[in-house]
Design an enzyme around this catalytic site. Structure first.
Site, PDB file in Angstrom:
ATOM      1  N   TYR A  90      71.589  13.218 -43.199  1.00  0.00           N
ATOM      2  CA  TYR A  90      72.926  12.995 -42.634  1.00  0.00           C
ATOM      3  C   TYR A  90      73.822  12.340 -43.695  1.00  0.00           C
ATOM      4  O   TYR A  90      74.953  12.785 -43.934  1.00  0.00           O
ATOM      5  CB  TYR A  90      72.826  12.119 -41.381  1.00  0.00           C
ATOM      6  CG  TYR A  90      74.144  11.837 -40.699  1.00  0.00           C
ATOM      7  CD1 TYR A  90      74.808  12.850 -39.996  1.00  0.00           C
ATOM      8  CD2 TYR A  90      74.738  10.579 -40.755  1.00  0.00           C
ATOM      9  CE1 TYR A  90      76.021  12.599 -39.363  1.00  0.00           C
ATOM     10  CE2 TYR A  90      75.944  10.324 -40.122  1.00  0.00           C
ATOM     11  CZ  TYR A  90      76.580  11.330 -39.429  1.00  0.00           C
ATOM     12  OH  TYR A  90      77.792  11.081 -38.808  1.00  0.00           O
ATOM     13  N   CYS A  91      73.315  11.290 -44.359  1.00  0.00           N
ATOM     14  CA  CYS A  91      74.101  10.631 -45.418  1.00  0.00           C
ATOM     15  C   CYS A  91      74.443  11.624 -46.526  1.00  0.00           C
ATOM     16  O   CYS A  91      75.578  11.665 -47.005  1.00  0.00           O
ATOM     17  CB  CYS A  91      73.342   9.451 -46.024  1.00  0.00           C
ATOM     18  SG  CYS A  91      73.307   7.991 -44.985  1.00  0.00           S
ATOM     19  N   ALA A  92      73.462  12.440 -46.925  1.00  0.00           N
ATOM     20  CA  ALA A  92      73.712  13.410 -48.006  1.00  0.00           C
ATOM     21  C   ALA A  92      74.843  14.361 -47.614  1.00  0.00           C
ATOM     22  O   ALA A  92      75.723  14.665 -48.427  1.00  0.00           O
ATOM     23  CB  ALA A  92      72.440  14.193 -48.316  1.00  0.00           C
ATOM     24  N   SER A  93      74.840  14.813 -46.356  1.00  0.00           N
ATOM     25  CA  SER A  93      75.902  15.742 -45.922  1.00  0.00           C
ATOM     26  C   SER A  93      77.264  15.054 -45.920  1.00  0.00           C
ATOM     27  O   SER A  93      78.274  15.646 -46.297  1.00  0.00           O
ATOM     28  CB  SER A  93      75.575  16.317 -44.530  1.00  0.00           C
ATOM     29  OG  SER A  93      75.701  15.329 -43.518  1.00  0.00           O
ATOM     30  N   LYS A  94      77.283  13.787 -45.520  1.00  0.00           N
ATOM     31  CA  LYS A  94      78.559  13.064 -45.432  1.00  0.00           C
ATOM     32  C   LYS A  94      79.071  12.639 -46.816  1.00  0.00           C
ATOM     33  O   LYS A  94      80.269  12.605 -47.057  1.00  0.00           O
ATOM     34  CB  LYS A  94      78.414  11.852 -44.498  1.00  0.00           C
ATOM     35  CG  LYS A  94      78.164  12.232 -43.030  1.00  0.00           C
ATOM     36  CD  LYS A  94      79.384  12.930 -42.429  1.00  0.00           C
ATOM     37  CE  LYS A  94      79.231  13.182 -40.932  1.00  0.00           C
ATOM     38  NZ  LYS A  94      80.430  13.744 -40.310  1.00  0.00           N
ATOM     39  N   SER A 147      82.121   9.338 -42.182  1.00  0.00           N
ATOM     40  CA  SER A 147      81.294   8.317 -41.512  1.00  0.00           C
ATOM     41  C   SER A 147      81.092   7.230 -42.540  1.00  0.00           C
ATOM     42  O   SER A 147      81.138   7.506 -43.751  1.00  0.00           O
ATOM     43  CB  SER A 147      79.935   8.915 -41.124  1.00  0.00           C
ATOM     44  OG  SER A 147      79.011   7.882 -40.801  1.00  0.00           O
ATOM     45  N   ALA A 187      85.866  19.563 -30.728  1.00  0.00           N
ATOM     46  CA  ALA A 187      86.809  19.086 -29.701  1.00  0.00           C
ATOM     47  C   ALA A 187      86.192  19.005 -28.303  1.00  0.00           C
ATOM     48  O   ALA A 187      86.869  18.610 -27.359  1.00  0.00           O
ATOM     49  CB  ALA A 187      88.033  20.005 -29.672  1.00  0.00           C
ATOM     50  N   SER A 188      84.904  19.369 -28.177  1.00  0.00           N
ATOM     51  CA  SER A 188      84.349  19.420 -26.818  1.00  0.00           C
ATOM     52  C   SER A 188      83.800  18.088 -26.333  1.00  0.00           C
ATOM     53  O   SER A 188      83.500  17.948 -25.145  1.00  0.00           O
ATOM     54  CB  SER A 188      83.238  20.481 -26.752  1.00  0.00           C
ATOM     55  OG  SER A 188      82.184  20.131 -27.626  1.00  0.00           O
TER      56      SER A 188
END
Ligand SMILES: NC(=O)c1ccc[n+]([C@@H]2O[C@H](COP(=O)([O-])OP(=O)(O)OC[C@H]3O[C@@H](n4cnc5c(N)ncnc54)[C@H](OP(=O)(O)O)[C@@H]3O)[C@@H](O)[C@H]2O)c1
Length: 226
Positions: free
Chosen positions: A146-150, A133, A13-14
């Site tokens: 990044y793709c693997a995490s998403k 994403s 939220a920052s």
């Protein structure tokens, strides 16, 4: 559906999307708990309750939910916006970066979802939104980790959606394309983000999703620029 007097937890939220979303939810008369590591420095209307949180720190997660429990007995909405990008050739990525990306984008969001889910089950009501994403829908050569995490977060979200149905809890996946979040793109200063979406537009679509009748609309939203 009106959101007046609903209680929401927003992670990440920052800055960027999370911050824009908190500001819109306040306008809808939602009571918001805003979570992020640097939340104390973030300027919000006074009604927003800021809770510092590193979602990679399990003890810190427990402390954050102890604080929330002291202030409310129910959570109606969770929007998981916390995330970190990584644009780098696979061969150059460090193990620390792999742990950090999975620790935030996948495990961190799952830990928060579980805390909220346990509380929502007691009330048999709630809406959990995980911000994924379009990198959770397709592969991108410079975004292997990044793709693997998403993709992992997408699998979790799709499965939780099925489990949550019996408890009258709605679970939604939001898949934004590129957003002009300066903080997020510090990792790739060479990236031209001038044509990307303003996070406010994506935040507005999330508010519309929260207001929608889920017996009619799909619990999934892909938001991309035309
Ligand atoms: N920007 C894009 O183009 C884009 C596109 C599609 C999807 N997304 C996704 O959308 C979400 C929001 O991204 P954004 O563009 O708004 O990025 P952003 O401005 O960088 O916001 C990321 C948020 O995550 C928080 N965060 C990062 N690490 C954390 C940690 N260890 N513990 C707790 N909070 C942490 C940050 O706060 P602190 O640093 O204060 O902790 C910040 O509030 C992310 O999940 C991102 O993957 C972004």
């Amino acid at each position: 559906m009106k959101l007046t007097n609903k209680i929401a937890v927003v992670t990440g939220a920052s800055s960027g999307l999370g911050k824009a979303l908190v500001e819109l939810l306040v306008k809808e008369q939602v009571k918001v708990f805003a979570l992020a590591r640097s939340i104390e420095k973030t300027k919000f209307p006074t009604a927003v309750i800021k809770i510092p949180l590193n979602i990679r720190d399990l003890q810190n997660i427990d402390q954050a939910f102890d604080l929330i429990d002291q202030k409310t007995k129910k959570i109606d909405i969770l929007v998981n916006c916390a995330g970190r990008g990584l644009v780098k050739n696979f061969e150059d990525i460090t193990r620390e970066e792999i742990m950090d990306i999975f620790g935030i984008n996948l495990k961190g969001n799952i830990y928060i979802a579980q805390e909220v889910y346990k509380r929502m089950i007691l009330k048999k009501y709630g809406h959990i939104i995980n911000v994924i994403s379009t990198s959770g829908l397709k592969g991108r050569e410079a975004e292997t980790i990044y793709c693997a995490s998403k993709w992992g977060l997408r699998g979790f979200t799709e499965s939780l959606k099925l489990a949550a149905h019996a408890h009258n809890i709605r679970v939604s996946a939001v898949y934004p394309g590129g957003m002009k979040s300066e903080n997020f793109w510090k990792i790739a200063p060479q990236q031209d983000i001038s044509q990307y979406m303003d996070p406010i537009l994506v935040a507005k679509e999330i508010v519309n999703l929260l207001k929608s009748d889920y017996s009619i609309l799909p619990s999934e939203l892909v938001i991309e620029r035309n």
